[in-house]
Design an enzyme around this catalytic site. Sequence first.
Site, PDB file in Angstrom:
ATOM      1  N   CYS A 112      -2.879  -1.843   4.016  1.00  0.00           N
ATOM      2  CA  CYS A 112      -2.371  -2.977   4.772  1.00  0.00           C
ATOM      3  C   CYS A 112      -1.231  -3.545   3.947  1.00  0.00           C
ATOM      4  O   CYS A 112      -1.079  -3.204   2.774  1.00  0.00           O
ATOM      5  CB  CYS A 112      -3.445  -4.054   4.970  1.00  0.00           C
ATOM      6  SG  CYS A 112      -4.783  -3.602   6.095  1.00  0.00           S
ATOM      7  N   GLY A 165       0.896  -0.245   7.759  1.00  0.00           N
ATOM      8  CA  GLY A 165       0.011  -0.548   8.875  1.00  0.00           C
ATOM      9  C   GLY A 165       0.773  -0.690  10.164  1.00  0.00           C
ATOM     10  O   GLY A 165       1.779  -1.405  10.217  1.00  0.00           O
ATOM     11  N   ASN A 204      -5.216  -7.523   1.878  1.00  0.00           N
ATOM     12  CA  ASN A 204      -5.114  -6.067   1.787  1.00  0.00           C
ATOM     13  C   ASN A 204      -6.206  -5.583   0.854  1.00  0.00           C
ATOM     14  O   ASN A 204      -6.272  -6.003  -0.297  1.00  0.00           O
ATOM     15  CB  ASN A 204      -3.743  -5.652   1.233  1.00  0.00           C
ATOM     16  CG  ASN A 204      -3.679  -4.166   0.905  1.00  0.00           C
ATOM     17  OD1 ASN A 204      -4.340  -3.355   1.540  1.00  0.00           O
ATOM     18  ND2 ASN A 204      -2.887  -3.812  -0.086  1.00  0.00           N
ATOM     19  N   GLY A 205      -7.079  -4.710   1.346  1.00  0.00           N
ATOM     20  CA  GLY A 205      -8.155  -4.182   0.517  1.00  0.00           C
ATOM     21  C   GLY A 205      -9.440  -4.048   1.298  1.00  0.00           C
ATOM     22  O   GLY A 205      -9.445  -4.111   2.526  1.00  0.00           O
ATOM     23  N   TYR A 212       0.737   8.161  -1.539  1.00  0.00           N
ATOM     24  CA  TYR A 212       0.710   8.108  -0.079  1.00  0.00           C
ATOM     25  C   TYR A 212       1.112   6.773   0.520  1.00  0.00           C
ATOM     26  O   TYR A 212       1.922   6.718   1.430  1.00  0.00           O
ATOM     27  CB  TYR A 212      -0.712   8.487   0.368  1.00  0.00           C
ATOM     28  CG  TYR A 212      -0.974   8.423   1.844  1.00  0.00           C
ATOM     29  CD1 TYR A 212      -0.384   9.327   2.723  1.00  0.00           C
ATOM     30  CD2 TYR A 212      -1.840   7.472   2.371  1.00  0.00           C
ATOM     31  CE1 TYR A 212      -0.647   9.280   4.090  1.00  0.00           C
ATOM     32  CE2 TYR A 212      -2.112   7.413   3.726  1.00  0.00           C
ATOM     33  CZ  TYR A 212      -1.509   8.320   4.586  1.00  0.00           C
ATOM     34  OH  TYR A 212      -1.754   8.274   5.918  1.00  0.00           O
TER      35      TYR A 212
END
Length: 275
Positions: free
Chosen positions: A10, A40, A114-115, A254
């Site tokens: 995210c 995202g 984010n996580g 990535y």
Amino acid sequence: MSDDKLHDECGVVGVFLNNAKTDSAATLAYYGLYSLQHRGQESAGIAVSNDEVIKIQKAMGLVSDVFVPQHLAELKGHIAVGHVRYATAGGRTIENAQPMLNKFKLGSIALAHNGQLVNYEPLQEMLEETGSTFTSTSDTEIILKLIARNYKKGLEQAVTNAIQVIKGSFALCVMTENCLIGARDPYGIRPLCLGQLEDGWVLASESCAIDAMNGTFVRDVNPGEVIIISADGLKSVNLNEKTSKQTCIFEYVYFARPDSIIDGIPVQYARLKMG
């Protein structure tokens, strides 16, 4: 997950402009989110404050589809947090889109995360037993409820209390009517960096978002560090001295954009070194 695809990306941004009469924080957050679109593509959202009230706009889809010029014109304020989502916990529904906003007696809190938390189930059970209700299936709402629960102690204390309870990977941007807070988990698994604008500050998942706002990269937020930005300036609090930087390798492989720098390492350089 029902498939073998990666589901832990995210993007978050936070903007604080020193001049409370400025109303362009949401536009800057938009540029930041646009540069983080690779993190995202399911939903996008921005919450903004004018020092008195928090407004929010979020929807399913890409940043450029969710925020047409009319929406940005309506989001006036000098503080903003934004989010682009790729589902990590919870389904692909508007209820799980971020930022998440909680309005209560003492004020309002908007949160972008984010996580992924590993202890969200026992925390949710504990919160439900003490009267909390949930409108989403995202672990982000757990963090929001924990902060709101302790808000009477002050925002700084409420955030620090919450992040000492949650376990897992997280990079947070938290906003009230007049304050912006960024926090990173004790291992620095998910990235978060600090940048300076001509008249303010920015927090972002990647340095490319700071570049998109014409800001200057200052440094990475340290593992276990909380950054508090308000009219009084910038304050740093380190919650845990026994931190150990363990950045997720997939940020370099990535997730991240090649022109970003994460924890002092250019992503493109890391990819070249890894072959």
